[in-house]
Design a protein around this motif. Structure first.
Motif, PDB file in Angstrom:
ATOM      1  N   GLU A 728      44.296  36.510  25.361  1.00 58.12           N
ATOM      2  CA  GLU A 728      44.411  35.425  26.335  1.00 58.12           C
ATOM      3  C   GLU A 728      44.616  35.971  27.735  1.00 58.12           C
ATOM      4  O   GLU A 728      44.053  35.457  28.706  1.00 58.12           O
ATOM      5  CB  GLU A 728      45.576  34.513  25.942  1.00 58.12           C
ATOM      6  N   ASP A 729      45.409  37.057  27.858  1.00 63.10           N
ATOM      7  CA  ASP A 729      45.597  37.689  29.172  1.00 63.10           C
ATOM      8  C   ASP A 729      44.276  38.234  29.697  1.00 63.10           C
ATOM      9  O   ASP A 729      43.979  38.137  30.897  1.00 63.10           O
ATOM     10  CB  ASP A 729      46.617  38.822  29.069  1.00 63.10           C
ATOM     11  N   VAL A 730      43.476  38.804  28.806  1.00 64.11           N
ATOM     12  CA  VAL A 730      42.181  39.357  29.213  1.00 64.11           C
ATOM     13  C   VAL A 730      41.275  38.245  29.726  1.00 64.11           C
ATOM     14  O   VAL A 730      40.624  38.383  30.780  1.00 64.11           O
ATOM     15  CB  VAL A 730      41.523  40.088  28.022  1.00 64.11           C
ATOM     16  N   THR A 731      41.239  37.133  29.003  1.00 58.19           N
ATOM     17  CA  THR A 731      40.381  36.012  29.417  1.00 58.19           C
ATOM     18  C   THR A 731      40.853  35.432  30.742  1.00 58.19           C
ATOM     19  O   THR A 731      40.039  35.094  31.612  1.00 58.19           O
ATOM     20  CB  THR A 731      40.373  34.932  28.333  1.00 58.19           C
ATOM     21  N   MET A 732      42.172  35.309  30.905  1.00 57.96           N
ATOM     22  CA  MET A 732      42.703  34.790  32.162  1.00 57.96           C
ATOM     23  C   MET A 732      42.270  35.664  33.334  1.00 57.96           C
ATOM     24  O   MET A 732      41.868  35.157  34.393  1.00 57.96           O
ATOM     25  CB  MET A 732      44.229  34.708  32.096  1.00 57.96           C
ATOM     26  N   ARG A 733      42.325  36.955  33.160  1.00 62.30           N
ATOM     27  CA  ARG A 733      41.935  37.863  34.251  1.00 62.30           C
ATOM     28  C   ARG A 733      40.449  37.742  34.560  1.00 62.30           C
ATOM     29  O   ARG A 733      40.036  37.758  35.717  1.00 62.30           O
ATOM     30  CB  ARG A 733      42.289  39.302  33.863  1.00 62.30           C
ATOM     31  N   GLU A 734      39.642  37.608  33.516  1.00 66.05           N
ATOM     32  CA  GLU A 734      38.191  37.433  33.732  1.00 66.05           C
ATOM     33  C   GLU A 734      37.930  36.153  34.522  1.00 66.05           C
ATOM     34  O   GLU A 734      37.117  36.136  35.456  1.00 66.05           O
ATOM     35  CB  GLU A 734      37.468  37.379  32.386  1.00 66.05           C
ATOM     36  N   VAL A 735      38.598  35.074  34.142  1.00 64.79           N
ATOM     37  CA  VAL A 735      38.379  33.788  34.811  1.00 64.79           C
ATOM     38  C   VAL A 735      38.837  33.853  36.263  1.00 64.79           C
ATOM     39  O   VAL A 735      38.162  33.339  37.168  1.00 64.79           O
ATOM     40  CB  VAL A 735      39.105  32.659  34.054  1.00 64.79           C
ATOM     41  N   ILE A 736      39.969  34.473  36.512  1.00 66.49           N
ATOM     42  CA  ILE A 736      40.477  34.590  37.881  1.00 66.49           C
ATOM     43  C   ILE A 736      39.458  35.300  38.766  1.00 66.49           C
ATOM     44  O   ILE A 736      39.168  34.864  39.889  1.00 66.49           O
ATOM     45  CB  ILE A 736      41.827  35.333  37.895  1.00 66.49           C
ATOM     46  N   HIS A 737      38.892  36.383  38.263  1.00 71.54           N
ATOM     47  CA  HIS A 737      37.941  37.144  39.087  1.00 71.54           C
ATOM     48  C   HIS A 737      36.621  36.411  39.262  1.00 71.54           C
ATOM     49  O   HIS A 737      35.960  36.552  40.302  1.00 71.54           O
ATOM     50  CB  HIS A 737      37.724  38.526  38.482  1.00 71.54           C
ATOM     51  N   LEU A 738      36.219  35.624  38.292  1.00 67.80           N
ATOM     52  CA  LEU A 738      35.016  34.809  38.485  1.00 67.80           C
ATOM     53  C   LEU A 738      35.248  33.745  39.546  1.00 67.80           C
ATOM     54  O   LEU A 738      34.382  33.477  40.386  1.00 67.80           O
ATOM     55  CB  LEU A 738      34.601  34.156  37.163  1.00 67.80           C
ATOM     56  N   LEU A 739      36.423  33.117  39.527  1.00 70.99           N
ATOM     57  CA  LEU A 739      36.724  32.062  40.494  1.00 70.99           C
ATOM     58  C   LEU A 739      37.027  32.618  41.876  1.00 70.99           C
ATOM     59  O   LEU A 739      36.970  31.880  42.863  1.00 70.99           O
ATOM     60  CB  LEU A 739      37.902  31.220  40.009  1.00 70.99           C
ATOM     61  N   CYS A 740      37.338  33.894  41.960  1.00 74.54           N
ATOM     62  CA  CYS A 740      37.536  34.503  43.276  1.00 74.54           C
ATOM     63  C   CYS A 740      36.208  34.704  43.997  1.00 74.54           C
ATOM     64  O   CYS A 740      36.193  34.905  45.212  1.00 74.54           O
ATOM     65  CB  CYS A 740      38.267  35.846  43.139  1.00 74.54           C
ATOM     66  N   ILE A 741      35.109  34.675  43.271  1.00 72.55           N
ATOM     67  CA  ILE A 741      33.790  34.744  43.907  1.00 72.55           C
ATOM     68  C   ILE A 741      33.517  33.439  44.626  1.00 72.55           C
ATOM     69  O   ILE A 741      33.180  33.416  45.804  1.00 72.55           O
ATOM     70  CB  ILE A 741      32.695  35.033  42.861  1.00 72.55           C
ATOM     71  N   GLU A 742      33.665  32.329  43.903  1.00 74.40           N
ATOM     72  CA  GLU A 742      33.451  30.991  44.427  1.00 74.40           C
ATOM     73  C   GLU A 742      33.928  30.003  43.377  1.00 74.40           C
ATOM     74  O   GLU A 742      34.037  30.351  42.192  1.00 74.40           O
ATOM     75  CB  GLU A 742      31.975  30.756  44.741  1.00 74.40           C
ATOM     76  N   PRO A 743      34.214  28.763  43.771  1.00 72.43           N
ATOM     77  CA  PRO A 743      34.520  27.751  42.751  1.00 72.43           C
ATOM     78  C   PRO A 743      33.333  27.583  41.815  1.00 72.43           C
ATOM     79  O   PRO A 743      32.180  27.584  42.244  1.00 72.43           O
ATOM     80  CB  PRO A 743      34.774  26.483  43.583  1.00 72.43           C
ATOM     81  N   MET A 744      33.603  27.434  40.528  1.00 72.74           N
ATOM     82  CA  MET A 744      32.545  27.411  39.532  1.00 72.74           C
ATOM     83  C   MET A 744      32.684  26.219  38.610  1.00 72.74           C
ATOM     84  O   MET A 744      33.785  25.708  38.384  1.00 72.74           O
ATOM     85  CB  MET A 744      32.572  28.688  38.679  1.00 72.74           C
TER      86      MET A 744
END
Length: 1609
Positions: A728-744
């Motif tokens: 779950e921590d891994v997925t959270m980090r992936e999502v954070i970095h995707l959303l740091c690109i732009e809202p998705m």
């Protein structure tokens, strides 16, 4: 012997009766089924039950119990459901009925999707669901046991055995001209059949063409044959002698054979052979019916189906059918497939025995499938998903049948042809279709591993490890395959094949992780598997030529290693064994078994990580453009290597392998190895001084990539086992970095996350923790935005970013920090601590070589030579320094001072004789202009390291304190400025109030009202307000020149689109025949408004000459444009607006409003004499005069309806454009060829004016609506005049007002009515029409009876007209019913006279009174009857007819849709085509205009429209919407817009999932709910007549290259 004789008697009976019962021919025999049932099946049923079948069946049902398993076999396209909370795996699904009866529907997440066909419902299967395995329908069933009567049991067993033998023999029979000896006909009949078989190579059109040429039939017959061949698998195309059939056979083969395609399969068979095979298929259906009667019948059938016959030494019946599956045609395969489903797979023991037989024949079945051409859904091998996904069955097959080894062995067998001399795969010249079929075997391997065991036995361990070794052999053939070597000098000539290798890697992705999970579930298996993997890896590495080791020196460190250069030697990107080894090592660390491993052996991790490092260097060199001469194939491989589809088992595992090596090696030696493989060792050792600019550029790029890899090795710790983190921590980090690109959007996040073997990303469990959801509007989709508290986790060098994503994310975060007023430093996030097994990796940050690398990079930057360094290089070095400082801080906080060995700060402060320290160099580069964007990062580093006490870790907090102070100071200044602004605004408000108070007397002395006779708000009549004299200057959108709109100037025209419409119809569903568009109905519009002509415009204006040039250019150039005819209809004058690209087909000229002032005194005097009776007499006299002139001259003046000479006072340009507009309306509205001399051209122009105003609905100001041309009034005889209830009086009003000026036209003198005459003409016409409409309302309305009590004047007047009813109810009802008419009339006269309406007309209160005042009508409309009582009575006497509609007319809307999309799917699942009885897939499509469910995209519901075959939706749109249709394709979840027979487009459905997104084709399968805002937008699109425009825009944007057959929809 009794059984034998029974069998012989049965065979004898079938020999005689089967050919006699079937009358096989090229056409269907409607009586065939009845004869088969009577002569063949009924005797069998009588024998089975021993009595009348109906009585026996009734007795059987009394003692039998229903099945506990649903077992519904899905058709292709049928909607199925799963429950992600309760299903064991994603293959467990429910049918629609079971889903609705099950509590799974209440769960939060239940994906739905369309079945590919062949599966069955798992309701009732205890092993398919964690909880709730049964729905309410199947909960009572007990399918475990059922006792039959012994006699019935014996008869059933004998009959089933005999018939199964017959069915099996016939279905596998391969002889065309003879039968088994006991089935040979008694009399030789030389009748043969030419049979054409189905395949998946040839298209429908190709088969139809071949049949037409071969058997000389019509297209309709050929289409019927082709449809039957596709449905049944084969069909008879010729019946006759063997020579005649053979001739047709040869013709079909020759006509269908193509240079790139094989001929159609066609055979000549004996008539009796086909008859027996047809009856065998019919018996298959009969068996399905019989076994469905009773669980006992099903068990007996399964037993006989699976029993081996040692006497005959033949396999069981089901094995025979399986082994001959590839020679059977499509219909036979389907029967066998369904027979297995309804019998063997419905019982636990039968399924187990069948699974064993299936596994025995698995190799043969898959090889037959791979070399066949039929679709997998009808292959027996597709049953693997029903067997291998059952957990207990999978364990049993692994232990007893070694199924893993069998599956892997099958893969090796089918791929052995691609092995090269070095025992590696080489896929050059592979067959893509065959390779796609091989993927199916990998699916089976995934199915068998989908549920890992919770308990292990010795037998399971042995069998699994045996299969694992076989799997390692497969991976060994992939290890190092398709090596590449850098191309020098010349570009590669032929791109090598690479897709096959990566497709294998994608198939193995989940299988590799599943094998690792299986191994990790048992420590013994894990250790043994790791040793086996290590041995396989050593074996593969020894295959390559190894050079002798050499010593390398740097910073007093010595590295003894074999030299190797990626840029010169072969290297492969495929290393599955190396990556599997890394994955197993990680599981050893997580479980603690690593300690047991190291007790018995040691491993050379430097040697083991070599190939992973080479692969990463290859990727870096490709990024540095060193391999550009190797073509795009290598670039594509690198892309997929790092793509989300492959990275978790390729790129991520290579990084993990280097982290393992870094944890085991000396840190200095590891970094030296890194520099060697990146070919930068001499660069950082100071032994090179190249001046080649290209070489310097390569070194810089490689340095960037090497530093980035070092950042990744040290900083990427979010892997369970590498650090103490969860999935779950891994997925959270992936999502954070995707959303740091732009809202998705949610779908964008899902695409950016890796899926596990269950197709889950884990997004749902973490998305709410790291982001906020922003709901969508009427367009677009919902977006997730990262929460502010999660931003410190952002890492600008996140290793899953692509280059473009890295750039976007960095820019986005810097922009955000600038808006917040914070510094631009993107600091490295604080990482979690390494696990003990990887804790040594951090030593890289404090070793001598690391400091040396940093010093070299900063030295180059300090010299400020642009060719020696890059900004990206320094940025990466700064990030590494930040990582080192954070690591030092964490170690100081975690341990006492004397225990900390991490000394990066100490080494970074130390310089040497020839160079400065790292921190000194940082101070120097801080001032470089090229690094201005990173100055904040340098400041942060220097602040952290400045005067840091060794034993005071809290000193690292001082920069944060300073930063907080800066923030507080900025906030204080902002608050002070805000308070200052508020004080100024308060002072201004006070001054304004003081001014009003001091000058109050001025306001009080103003008169209440000033009568302005020139600006009256009355649109018509003698009290009409004046038309304002306004000079209107407009700009042409083409030439950009300005021109005043004047009567004698060149015409300025509006782009416009004329179309037929049923939006206002009051008889929805009524067929639109030719009578609705006939000229005889163009004068009097029916009040039902069955079909009208609407004219709309986008509002863009051009000169008429500019438009004509543009239109001619469009006609000329667009004809040469590829597929332009798909977008616009050139033949009917369509074009796109030059500015907004709206669809248009005509223009409307702008005519100026003439300034008009009425002499009110004169008008009052005229009004005293010109009463309504006198006006009527004058009007009739003028009409009679014109009629007499026409009669005496012998001319029909109506033929000159659009004669431009009649257009008095206008320029030729305006007259010409008026004719163009009127003839287009006439052509489109009546669907006739253009004819400007037709007498109905003016009436159609009046009608479109009236209909368009009615379609507007709400009042709005219209300043530029010009009056249409004055034309002759058509003569109407009294006997042809319709009833008062059969006329739409607003259409009549428009026509009368616009035609009255024609009565003043004479040949000799051009007369026009005076202002006063026009005023009274308009007033009396409106009075007459209003009274007629009031009569319509009174005759078509129901009012309550009079209740007594006081009523007002208006109510009393109403009561006098309608006796015995409530006057107040009549008054209110009439007012409500006539308001739409008054609103449209106000719009019309506003455009005609230009008199502005009063402000009150747009308000709700006083709306009716304002309308009456504006139209010069009394507020009490009933007064009209008493004022003109004597004049009106004779005019209103007409024959009464039943009321066609009531008033006010209902406002049409699109139908109401259910809130939940599953309701529509349920409705579609129960939809039955009205013209078809087969069970083939249908495309239920819902008309949103009238609610009719249609069968689209099917030949069964085609009909003729204008002599052409069209689909059901096209035919329905012609009758429901005058050619315009709005349909919802339910299975595809898409809106289909139709504009004509050949034009249409798709449009997003108004159903959204919980994430605010649509789901075309139901790909994601999320629950969908109706979005009212989007449905309202679709409704407005239809109601505002924008469907044609939307279709044209869609086709233009999509750039359609191939025409879709919209007419067949």
């Amino acid at each position: 012997m009794g059984c034998y004789f029974r069998y012989a008697e049965l065979r004898s009976y079938l020999r005689d009766m089967v050919p006699r019962t079937y009358h096989l021919d090229t056409v269907l025999d409607p009586q065939e089924e009845e004869r088969v049932q009577k002569c063949l099946l009924h005797p069998l049923e009588c024998f089975l039950f021993g009595e009348d079948p109906e009585e026996g069946l009734a007795k059987l049902k009394q003692g039998s119990e229903s099945s506990g398993i649903c077992g519904r076999v899905f058709k292709e396209g049928e909607t199925v459901y799963s429950c992600r909370d309760c299903a064991i795996d994603p293959t467990c699904v429910l049918c629609m009925d079971c889903f609705q009866e099950n509590f799974h529907g209440n769960n939060a997440y239940f994906p739905m999707h369309a079945s590919s066909g062949g599966g069955f419902c798992d309701c009732g299967d205890l092993e398919a669901w964690k909880i709730g395995p049964c729905c309410a329908i199947h909960d009572q069933g007990t399918a475990d046991a059922s006792v039959l009567d012994p006699v019935l049991h014996e008869r059933a067993e004998q009959l089933f055995r005999c018939l199964l033998r017959y069915v099996t023999e016939m279905l596998v029979w391969e002889k065309y001209y003879e039968l088994p000896e006991d089935l040979e006909p008694r009399v030789d009949e030389e009748v043969y059949l030419c049979v054409l078989y189905n395949d998946d190579h040839h298209s429908f059109d190709h088969v139809i063409y071949s049949l037409q040429r071969s058997i000389k039939c019509t297209q309709a017959v050929a289409q019927a044959h082709t449809a039957l061949i596709d449905k049944e698998g084969r069909w008879i195309v010729k019946k006759g002698t063997v020579l005649a059939c053979q001739e047709v056979n040869d013709l079909i083969e020759s006509n269908s054979k193509h240079i790139s395609q094989e001929a159609l399969r066609v055979e000549v068979l004996l008539y009796a052979v086909v008859a027996h095979q047809t009856f065998a298929l019919r018996l298959g259906n009969w068996f399905q019916k019989i076994v469905g009667y009773s669980v006992g019948f099903r068990q007996i059938f399964s037993q006989v189906f699976l029993e081996h016959r040692p006497v005959h030494q033949d396999p069981c019946f089901v094995s025979q059918l399986m082994l001959h599956d590839f020679v059977m045609h499509k219909g036979a395969r389907r029967i066998v497939y369904e027979l297995i489903f309804c019998s063997l797979l419905m019982d636990t023991e039968s399924k187990r025995l069948f699974a064993i037989e299936f596994t025995k024949n698995y190799d043969m079945l898959q090889q037959c499938f791979i070399f066949d051409y039929h679709d997998r859904s009808i292959f027996i091998s597709s049953l693997s998903v029903q067997i291998f996904t059952v957990p207990t069955l999978a364990r049993h097959l692994i232990e007893e049948a070694k199924v893993i080894k069998v599956i892997v062995g099958t893969i090796m067998e089918v791929l052995k042809g691609h092995l090269c001399d070095s025992n590696r795969f080489q896929f050059q010249g592979y067959n893509s279709d065959k390779f796609f079929r091989i993927h199916v075997i990998f699916h089976d391997l995934r199915y068998i591993l989908i549920s890992k065991p919770t308990e292990w036995t010795d037998a399971l361990r042995t069998a699994f490890l045996e299969g694992f070794k076989a799997f390692l052999d497969l991976l060994g053939c992939m290890q190092g395959m398709e090596e590449v070597k850098r191309q020098f000098g010349q570009h590669i000539e032929v791109e090598p094949e690479w897709e096959a290798g990566f497709s294998l890697q994608i198939q193995l992705r989940h299988i590799l992780s599943m094998f690792q999970d299986w191994c990790a579930s048992d420590e013994t298996v894990l250790l043994q598997a790791f040793r086996e993997c290590h041995g396989a890896l050593i074996h593969c590495n020894h295959r390559a030529n190894q050079s002798e080791p050499t010593d390398f020196y740097m910073c007093k460190q010595i590295l003894h290693i074999r030299p190797y250069k990626v840029s010169q030697e072969p290297v492969s990107i495929h290393l599955p064994i190396s990556r599997l080894f890394a994955g197993l090592y990680l599981h050893l660390c997580r479980t603690g078994a690593i300690e047991r491993l190291h007790q018995h052996a040691s491993y050379d991790y430097t040697y083991l990580a070599e190939h992973s490092l080479r692969c990463l260097v290859l990727v870096a060199q490709v990024s540095a453009e060193m391999w550009r001469r190797n073509g795009l194939s290598l670039v594509s491989q690198v892309y997929y290597y790092q793509d989300v589809k492959c990275r978790d088992e390729m790129y991520d595992k290579d990084v993990l392998m280097l982290q393992i090596a870094a944890s085991k090696m000396d840190p200095n030696h590891f970094l030296m190895l890194l520099l060697l493989r990146f070919e930068l060792f001499d660069v950082f050792n100071g032994s090179t001084s190249g001046k080649d600019q290209e070489l310097l550029k390569q070194w810089n790029r490689l340095t960037e990539e090497m530093l980035f890899l070092l950042i990744v090795i040290i900083g990427e710790r979010y892997v369970p086992g590498v650090s103490e983190v969860t999935k779950e921590d891994v997925t959270m980090r992936e999502v954070i970095h995707l959303l740091c690109i732009e809202p998705m959007a949610h779908s964008g996040l899902v695409k950016g996350l890796p899926e596990n073997e269950s197709h889950e990303t884990g997004l749902e469990s973490v998305i709410s923790k790291v982001s906020n959801f922003k709901k969508p509007g009427v367009s677009g989709h919902g977006l997730y935005e990262v929460k502010k508290e999660c931003l410190p986790e952002f890492n600008p060098f996140f290793y899953h970013y692509s280059k473009s994503q890295h750039s976007k994310a960095e820019d986005s975060q810097k922009k955000r920090r600038a808006q917040e007023g914070t510094d631009q430093a993107l600091r490295p996030p604080v990482p979690p601590a390494f696990c003990p097994a990887f804790s040594s990796v951090v030593r890289l940050l404090s070793c001598d070589i690391f400091v040396h690398i940093l010093r070299r990079v900063l030295q180059r930057a300090a010299k400020d030579r642009s060719t020696q360094w890059t900004e990206a290089m320094v940025q990466r070095a700064l990030h590494l320094i930040g990582q080192a400082l954070l690591e030092e801080k964490s170690q100081l906080e975690a341990a006492a001072d004397e225990e900390v060995a991490f000394d990066f700060s100490v080494k970074a402060r130390l310089g040497s004789e020839h160079s400065k320290s790292v921190f000194q160099l940082l101070t120097k580069v801080k001032s470089l202009p090229a690094l201005e964007g990173h100055s904040d990062m340098v400041k942060w580093i220097l602040q952290v390291t400045m005067n840091r006490p060794k034993a005071l870790p809290s000193s690292l907090l001082s920069p944060q304190v300073a930063q907080d102070k800066d923030k507080a100071e900025r906030k204080r200044k902002a608050d002070a400025a805000k308070l200052h602004r508020q004080k100024i605004m308060a002072q201004m408000s006070a001054m304004q109030r003081n001014f009003i108070e001091s000058n109050k007397m001025l306001y009080d002395n103003m008169p209440d009202s000033i009568v302005d006779y020139e600006n009256r708000c009355v649109a018509l009549g003698p009290q009409r307000g004046s038309t304002p004299a306004q000079r209107e200057v407009l700009t042409c959108i083409l030439c950009q020149e300005e021109q005043e709109v004047a009567a004698l100037s060149q015409a300025m025209v509006l782009t416009a689109c004329v179309q037929r419409s049923t939006v206002l119809t009051q008889c929805r569903g009524k067929a639109l025949g030719t009578e609705n568009a006939s000229p005889s109905n163009s004068l009097f519009m029916s009040p039902e408004l069955v079909v009208g002509t609407h004219t709309g415009s986008c509002g863009h204006i051009m000169h008429s000459s500019c438009w004509q040039k543009y239109f001619e250019a469009i006609q000329n150039t667009t004809r040469n444009r590829l597929h332009a005819e798909l977008i616009i209809d050139l033949e009917n004058g369509q074009y796109l607006c030059p500015l907004c690209k709206s669809l248009c087909n005509t223009v409307v000229p702008l005519v100026p409003l003439e300034p008009l002032t009425i002499d009110y005194e004169n008008a009052e005097i005229v009004g005293q004499h010109l009463t309504l009776p006198r006006w009527i007499l004058i009007l009739l006299a003028r009409i009679n005069g014109l009629k007499s002139i026409n009669h005496s001259s012998g001319e029909d003046r109506s033929d000159r309806a659009c004669d431009r000479g009649n257009l008095v006072g206008f320029s030729d340009s305006i007259a010409e454009m008026l004719v163009v507009c009127a003839t287009t309306v006439h052509r489109v509205g009546l669907e006739t060829p253009p004819n400007e001399l037709c007498p109905h051209v003016p009436t159609m122009a009046w009608n479109t004016c009236a209909f368009t105003i009615q379609a507007i609905g709400e009042p709005s100001r219209t300043h530029d609506a010009p009056p249409l041309s004055p034309v002759l009034l058509p003569t109407i005889s009294r006997e042809n005049t319709p009833s008062i209830l059969e006329v739409d009086f607003f259409h009549l009003l428009v026509g009368m007002v616009l035609s009255v000026p024609a009565l003043y036209h004479e040949e000799a003198v051009e007369l026009q009515p005076s202002a006063v005459s026009s005023a009274y003409n308009h007033l009396y016409i409106l009075h007459l029409v209003t009274m007629a409409h009031l009569v319509q309302v009174l005759l078509t309305s129901d009012f309550p009876a009079a209740a007594g009590g006081e009523e007002g004047e208006e109510a009393r007047a109403a009561a006098e007209l309608s006796s015995d009813v409530s006057g107040s109810a009549v008054a209110e009802g009439v007012k409500r019913a006539i308001t739409p008419f008054l609103r449209c009339t106000a719009l019309f006269f506003n455009g005609l006279t230009g008199v502005p309406p009063p402000v009150e007309i747009s308000s709700t209160a006083g709306h009716s009174g304002a309308l009456c005042s504006y139209l010069a009508l009394p507020s009490n409309l009933f007064q009209l009857f008493w004022e003109h009582r004597e004049s009106v009575r004779p005019l209103l006497q007409r024959y009464w007819s039943p009321p066609p509609c009531r008033y006010p007319r209902r406002r049409n809307h699109l139908i109401d849709l259910p809130a939940d999309y599953s309701s529509l799917l349920n409705q579609a699942s129960h939809f039955k085509c009205p013209k078809s009885n087969d069970g083939e897939r249908k495309h239920p499509t819902l008309c949103l205009v009238c609610g009719t469910m249609l069968c689209s995209q099917s030949t069964c519901c085609q009909s003729q429209l204008e002599g052409e075959d069209v689909g059901a939706c096209t035919a329905h749109a012609a009758t429901c919407g005058a050619g315009v249709g709005v349909f919802l394709s339910i299975r595809e979840c898409e809106i289909v817009l139709k504009a004509s027979k050949t034009r249409g487009s798709t449009y997003p459905a108004p159903y959204l999932d919980d994430y605010g997104e649509t789901d075309p084709q139901l790909v994601r399968g999320n629950p969908l709910h109706l979005c009212p805002e989007r449905y309202k937008k679709l409704h407005q699109l239809w109601q505002q007549h924008c469907v044609l425009e939307e279709i044209a825009r869609s086709l233009e944007v999509d750039n359609v290259m191939f025409a879709l057959e919209w007419q067949m929809l």
